[in-house]
Design a protein around this motif. Structure first.
Motif, mmCIF file in Angstrom:
data_model
loop_
_atom_site.group_PDB
_atom_site.id
_atom_site.type_symbol
_atom_site.label_atom_id
_atom_site.label_comp_id
_atom_site.label_asym_id
_atom_site.label_seq_id
_atom_site.Cartn_x
_atom_site.Cartn_y
_atom_site.Cartn_z
ATOM 1 N N THR A 19 0.838 -1.205 0.000
ATOM 2 C CA THR A 19 0.000 0.000 0.000
ATOM 3 C C THR A 19 0.871 1.252 0.000
ATOM 4 N N CYS A 20 0.237 2.347 -0.331
ATOM 5 C CA CYS A 20 0.878 3.658 -0.237
ATOM 6 C C CYS A 20 -0.174 4.642 0.258
ATOM 7 N N THR A 21 0.258 5.828 0.616
ATOM 8 C CA THR A 21 -0.655 6.821 1.174
ATOM 9 C C THR A 21 -0.413 8.179 0.530
ATOM 10 N N THR A 47 -5.478 5.857 1.288
ATOM 11 C CA THR A 47 -4.508 4.757 1.359
ATOM 12 C C THR A 47 -4.812 3.761 0.268
ATOM 13 N N THR A 56 -6.733 11.939 3.728
ATOM 14 C CA THR A 56 -5.798 10.855 3.448
ATOM 15 C C THR A 56 -6.476 9.762 2.640
#
Length: 166
Positions: A145-147, A166, A164
């Motif tokens: 994952t990335c944010t 994700t 945010t």
């Protein structure tokens, strides 16, 4: 005639026959009330416009972040990893920016099928939120994952207005 009755007749006569000798004008109390009503109306309009502008900025930022998230997922689909930074969605990164051995890096670079993000005005506007602050992209090599984070109106982390994905 008593004075009360005379006053009543005078008011009645002024209203009924539009006599020009009647007192006309605005009393001090009515002027103060009018000023208060106008002030309250202006204040309400300013508060409402501020709320509407904030809401529009949040909507614009969320929409842009969703577009970036789609680009990140497409990059991941093609390269089997998330990009090292957001600019890699627009232009192909060097093979050294990919994870893995040299042959895996070369393979991942060859799979790049971007650009994954269209910049309508070619001004790198996709890199900043509606408040002019750069998005924070967080990715740890090898993570699934990335944010993406926008610090929101206050332009600092925390404060309850961060956005945010994700």
């Amino acid at each position: 005639m008593n004075s009360k009755r005379l006053k009543y007749l005078n008011v009645f006569t002024c209203k009924r026959f539009n006599v020009s000798t009647c007192r006309r004008g605005v009393t001090f109390v009515s002027a103060v009330i009018l000023a208060a009503v106008i002030s309250l109306s202006v204040w309400s309009a300013l508060v409402l416009s501020d709320i509407i502008l904030k809401s529009a900025s949040v909507s614009k930022t969320e929409e842009e972040m969703e577009m970036i998230a789609r680009g990140l997922l497409n990059f991941y689909r093609d390269s089997d990893q998330f990009p090292p930074n957001i600019t890699a969605l627009k232009s192909q990164p060097d093979s050294a920016d990919y994870e893995g051995t040299a042959s895996l890096q070369s393979y991942r670079q060859s799979r790049w099928d971007g650009p994954y993000l269209q910049d309508k005005y070619d001004d790198d506007g996709y890199a900043k939120d509606a408040w002019g602050t750069a998005y924070v992209y967080s990715y740890t090599a090898g993570a699934p994952t990335c944010t993406i984070t926008s610090y929101g109106l206050n332009r600092t982390s925390g404060g309850g207005d961060d956005i945010t994905i994700t």
